[in-house]
Design a protein around this motif. Structure first.
Motif, short mmCIF file in Angstrom:
data_model
loop_
_atom_site.label_atom_id
_atom_site.label_comp_id
_atom_site.label_asym_id
_atom_site.label_seq_id
_atom_site.Cartn_x
_atom_site.Cartn_y
_atom_site.Cartn_z
N SER A 49 11.50 4.44 7.87
CA SER A 49 11.77 5.86 7.79
C SER A 49 11.57 6.85 9.00
CB SER A 49 10.83 6.51 6.76
OG SER A 49 9.35 6.02 7.20
N VAL A 50 10.60 6.22 9.87
CA VAL A 50 10.35 7.01 11.30
C VAL A 50 10.69 5.96 12.17
CG1 VAL A 50 8.60 7.87 12.51
CG2 VAL A 50 8.47 7.73 10.26
N GLU A 457 -5.92 5.19 -4.82
CA GLU A 457 -4.66 5.66 -5.43
C GLU A 457 -3.38 4.88 -4.86
OE1 GLU A 457 -2.63 10.09 -5.24
OE2 GLU A 457 -4.70 9.77 -4.82
N SER A 458 -3.54 4.55 -3.47
CA SER A 458 -2.28 3.90 -3.17
C SER A 458 -2.32 2.45 -3.55
CB SER A 458 -2.36 3.79 -1.30
OG SER A 458 -1.55 3.06 -0.85
N ALA A 461 -0.66 2.58 -6.87
CA ALA A 461 0.84 2.74 -7.01
C ALA A 461 1.76 1.57 -6.66
CB ALA A 461 1.16 3.78 -5.79
N ARG A 462 1.09 0.84 -5.68
CA ARG A 462 1.60 -0.38 -5.10
C ARG A 462 1.73 -1.48 -6.47
NH1 ARG A 462 2.80 0.11 -0.07
NH2 ARG A 462 1.28 1.08 1.65
N PHE B 212 6.51 10.39 3.57
CA PHE B 212 7.65 9.75 4.18
C PHE B 212 7.80 8.57 3.28
CE2 PHE B 212 3.55 8.75 6.20
CZ PHE B 212 3.22 7.37 5.61
N THR B 213 8.93 7.85 3.60
CA THR B 213 9.19 6.74 2.69
C THR B 213 7.95 5.71 2.86
OG1 THR B 213 11.31 6.96 3.47
CG2 THR B 213 10.72 4.78 2.31
N GLY B 214 7.56 5.12 1.47
CA GLY B 214 6.41 4.27 1.76
C GLY B 214 4.96 4.87 1.56
N VAL B 216 3.30 6.10 -0.75
CA VAL B 216 3.26 5.97 -2.27
C VAL B 216 2.34 6.78 -2.85
CG1 VAL B 216 4.67 3.76 -2.52
CG2 VAL B 216 1.95 3.78 -2.02
N ALA B 217 1.27 6.89 -2.33
CA ALA B 217 0.00 7.68 -2.65
C ALA B 217 -0.53 8.48 -1.56
CB ALA B 217 -1.13 7.02 -3.44
#
Lengths: 491, 444
Positions: A49-50, A457-458, A461-462, B212-214, B216-217
């Motif tokens: 993305s970057v 949280e992350s 999500a994964r 950004f992409t990725g 997710v939280a």
């Protein structure tokens, strides 16, 4: 796991040796096999993305040296990014990894611990030196494909559609070996259409089995099962015993990936009945697979019995190449039995017998997991780095995914927050490989790392994404385990 | 394992007898019994340093071997076989045999088992362990560092630690934290060179979901996580100008903003940064922000390389050997004088980190209570592999040809000793032996 079809996994990065019955034709050997080094790979690279910054390779040496370093170096990650949108560069992408080296500027620095394949520096001159070889290999592949195409046309002209279908399957195999899954699928599809017409439907069965293999490699288990089942039925109608045995193994392997142990065992047993009492290669392969599936189902005694039977078959057949395969299976069984010292001894002994780099890498990956289970994270990481060296030197790139999951697990064991570097690299490789099941496994491991770092949280999500992918693949056991982890995390 | 002064051979042929005799020398007792019964009778008569048993003898099986290896009088058990197979090698290892050798016996391999590592007479006791691994050394150069450290630990001033790779900059940062009033708060480290640029910003400052992409939280960055404690920014010289500006802003304003967020979050963090780069040179070439450098280098601490404080090598080696022996559950109690000499002779381009790694490897392979020079393996400095670096190696050789050439070179360099060649090549002795045969290389 789809990239190692012969071996269901007790843990994700604990990999097994490829079932020879599933290997592409040129690789159909009884010994330890691995995913085609040019097959499932990260060639179709996922976009970031970057944008990645330019490699900055500086040191404390003279300005002239620094200028030379600047001019001559580029990171592998950058090079892959540059080529990602260009088609037909797969061989170059593969070769550039081999033509890379560790950044000497980071030697002995703390960041050296976190080096990954994308942080290596590309030796452009070495890559240029590889071009003639790449051209020769590509020419050989093209010649095989086109000659088989001509053969197919000749057979068609002679009114032999079955012969034409066989030739197209052979052309597809050449593409599959080169990692061109889409091209292979198209050729197998054409072979399937031609094979349906004649009385001799064995080419149709062959094409279906090849399509099943491709689908399984992509993690599309339902599709793979459908192809294999059709292939089995045709082989049965044609009284093609060999075709039935291969279909049985394929179906068993798919059901293992799904986590349907009973179904897998049923198909393996059927394959065993078809093989009969002859001490042939297929027999020990199926016995070994039965050892694996019973181990996965928690029936460790039965697993041990099947392994012994496989050893007896091997002893009768004199198929010495099976030794590493069976030693690896024995190591996994000892791990499941929590007899880690014995497992370590078995793996170390297997290393002495491992002839091919792929077999060695496979055993080392499992040894690394065994060491980690004993709390020896540093040794585990060192062994895993050895696999990385083998994978890069011998173009065994599918192993790299396991390498970074292994390094991530070792770093996670020491509560290292920078372990994310390895999971990010593994995720990039898995997404580029295009196998949804592999992506899901990496996400699940990544979530464990994030949970350990308090990023709940992350991590959740994964796990959500992993569960969705496992569901899509039909990996029932993995889906249930992921959902349980998600519940535990949220509640 | 010490040199075997008494060796019992059960079975085998004249070649085994001759090879053993050649390996252990004239002063050792060597007894050869051709039958299993006579061999077992001899076994109970005295304590043997090593017992060689032929697997070809009738009545010899896994059970007997298993009992033999647990028999204290047998010493190290070496199995002999007419034809080596991977299965046998695995079984021998599993049963606990010291070595499995095929006829004709490889004298070098046999000697390695029977002689064992040289006895170390001069030895230095390892120190008692108290506390964690920390900065060690008493050289004047390091004492100067300690003095500055003591002066600045209690302040909140930002510290820039410089020094070559592997000198122990993170240990300084941890010591600063431990000695500071923030010791009860978190110590958060981040390696700016290890984390890819596209991830580093979000790692440092955090991000909002979907930034950004990725993403997710929502994620908390390391600045936030270090609130009330110390943030260690390692390898700070490896950072883009864009990120340098963001770090400068965080340091100046004591606030951070998550990627994709609008909220300003106040932070109370003491920053310790480290680099092995020559930042003033980078500033001169426009690659590093001068204002950031001066903000980081409020206190500048330079760690000298190990080669400039060689007096610390002994202390460091003893310290690491003691800690790592405990960590790996090894029975080490002494450091051999010859091992220390070997360590003191090296130039240590990788500094303390390299020394630690070498000692760790030595601890893992050492046998007995003394870490001897045999266990110390120092690799040559890491270099980028080039054709020029391998004189005589044509880039047009096949892999098999290079392998054959390299094995023969290594064997020549170590005077044909298979064990030493295996050590250099990083493979098992049997592998060297097998490959030498495959390539038609005559080994001693």
């Amino acid at each position: 796991m789809a990239s190692s079809p012969g071996e269901p996994l007790a843990r994700f990065w604990c990999i097994g040796l490829r079932n020879a019955a599933q290997a592409p034709p040129a690789r159909r050997r009884p010994g330890p096999e691995i995913p085609s080094p040019r097959g499932i790979s990260w060639l179709g690279r996922a976009e970031r993305s970057v944008p990645v910054r330019a490699a900055r390779v500086k040191n404390n040496s003279s300005g002239l040296d620094r200028e030379r370093m600047d001019r001559r170096t580029i990171r592998v990650g950058q090079a892959l990014d540059m080529l990602s949108s260009l088609e037909d560069f797969d061989p170059v992408r593969t070769a550039l990894v081999g033509a890379s080296f560790d950044d000497p500027d980071h030697s002995w620095g703390a960041s050296e611990l976190y080096r990954t394949v994308e942080s290596r520096l590309l030796d452009v001159e070495a890559l240029e030196g590889e071009i003639p070889r790449l051209v020769r290999e590509e020419a050989t592949r093209l010649e095989r494909v086109w000659r088989q195409t001509a053969e197919a046309l000749r057979a068609l002209a002679a009114g032999d559609p079955a012969g034409a279908a066989r030739a197209l399957v052979a052309a597809g195999e050449a593409e599959e070996e080169a990692g061109h899954a889409d091209a292979a699928e198209r050729l197998y599809g054409r072979a399937l259409e031609l094979g349906r017409k004649p009385r001799d439907r064995s080419p149709e069965g062959l094409a279906l089995r090849r399509l099943g293999r491709l689908a399984k490699a992509r993690g599309e288990l339902a599709t793979a099962i459908r192809y294999y089942r059709q292939g089995y039925d045709i082989a049965e109608a044609q009284r093609d015993a060999e075709g039935r045995v291969i279909a049985c193994q394929g179906l068993g392997n798919c059901h293992v990936d799904e986590g349907r142990w009973d179904e897998a065992e049923r198909w393996y047993r059927r394959g065993l009945e078809l093989v009969g009492e002859r001490p042939v290669r297929e027999r020990w392969q199926i016995e070994s697979n039965l050892s694996i599936v019973t181990r996965r189902a928690g029936e460790l005694e039965a697993s041990g019995r099947w392994l012994t039977m496989a050893r007896v078959t091997v002893a009768s057949s004199g198929d010495r190449e099976a030794d590493v395969y069976l030693a690896n299976a024995e190591g996994l069984l000892r791990v499941a039995e929590q007899r880690l010292d014995e497992a370590e001894a078995v793996y170390n002994a297997a290393l002495n017998a491992a002839g091919s780099p792929a077999a060695r890498a496979t055993v080392l990956i499992n040894l690394a997991e065994c060491l980690l289970l004993q709390g020896r994270a540093a040794e585990s990481a060192e062994v895993t780095r050895e696999v990385e060296r083998i994978a890069i030197a011998h173009r065994l790139h599918p192993f790299l995914l396991h390498v970074y999951l292994g390094l991530g697990a070792a770093a996670r064991a020491t509560n290292d927050p920078d372990a994310l570097v390895f999971y990010e690299q593994a995720l990039t490789l898995a997404r580029a490989g295009g196998n949804a099941s592999e992506v899901a496994h990496v996400l699940r491991e990544y979530a464990l790392q994030e949970r350990a770092q308090g990023a709940i949280e992350s991590a959740a999500a994964r796990l959500h994404e992993a569960a969705e992918l496992f569901g899509r693949c039909g990996s029932r056991v993995e889906l249930e385990a992921t959902m349980a982890e998600l519940d535990a995390l949220i509640n | 394992m010490a040199r075997a002064s008494a060796v019992l051979i059960i079975g085998g042929g004249e070649d085994a007898h001759a090879a053993v005799r050649a390996s252990v020398g004239a002063s050792a007792v060597v007894r050869w019994e051709r039958s299993l019964g006579a061999g077992l009778a001899a076994l109970v008569e005295r304590r043997w340093g090593a017992t060689l048993l032929s697997l070809e003898l009738e009545g010899v099986g896994p059970e007997l071997v298993g009992r033999l290896v647990t028999e204290p009088k047998a010493g190290d058990v070496v199995l002999m076989v007419d034809r080596m197979t991977p299965r046998l090698a695995m079984e021998a290892t599993r049963l606990g045999a010291a070595e499995l050798l095929s006829h004709p016996l490889d004298e070098a391999a046999l000697a390695a088992v029977l002689r064992g590592p040289r006895e170390e007479h001069e030895r230095i006791p390892l120190p008692a362990i108290n506390g964690e691994m920390e900065l060690v050394g008493s050289s004047p150069e390091l004492l100067e560092v300690f003095k500055v450290l003591g002066r600045v630990a209690e302040s909140v001033a930002t510290v820039l630690v410089t020094g070559e790779s592997g000198t122990g900059k993170e240990l300084i940062a941890r010591a600063l934290h431990r000695l500071s009033p923030r010791a009860g708060g978190p110590f958060v480290a981040v390696n700016c060179a290890a984390i890819p640029e596209d991830l580093l910003e979000s790692e440092l400052f955090g991000h909002e979901r979907g930034a950004f992409t990725g993403a997710v939280a929502r994620k908390m960055g390391r600045f936030e996580r270090a609130h009330g404690g110390t943030l260690f920014l390692d390898e700070i010289g490896d950072m883009s100008l864009v990120l340098q500006a963001k770090i400068l802003r965080a340091l100046q304003e004591r606030e951070v903003e998550r990627v994709g967020g609008e909220e300003r979050i106040a932070i109370d963090v003491r920053v310790v940064a480290a680099t092995h780069r020559d930042l003033p040179a980078f500033i001169a070439s426009g690659e590093y922000r001068e204002d950031l450098y001066y903000r980081l280098a409020v206190v500048l601490l330079h760690l000298p390389p190990l080669r400039e404080r060689r007096g610390d090598i002994r202390e460091l080696a003893l310290h690491y050997a003691a800690h790592l022996a405990k960590e790996h559950g090894r029975p080490l109690r002494h450091l051999g004088a010859s091992a220390l000499r070997r360590l003191e002779e090296h130039s240590w381009p990788g500094n303390v980190r390299e020394l630690r790694n070498v000692v760790e490897r030595a601890v893992l392979v050492a046998q007995g209570e003394v870490l001897s020079a045999d266990a110390v393996r120092i690799e040559s400095p890491r270099r980028r592999p080039t054709a020029e670096a391998l004189p005589g190696y044509s880039p047009m050789l096949s892999l098999a040809e290079v392998e054959a050439l390299h094995i023969s070179r290594v064997l020549a360099a170590v005077d044909g000793q298979l064990g030493r060649a295996a050590e250099v090549l990083g493979v098992h002795r049997n592998t060297v032996s097998r490959k030498a045969r495959e390539h038609g290389i005559v080994a001693r």
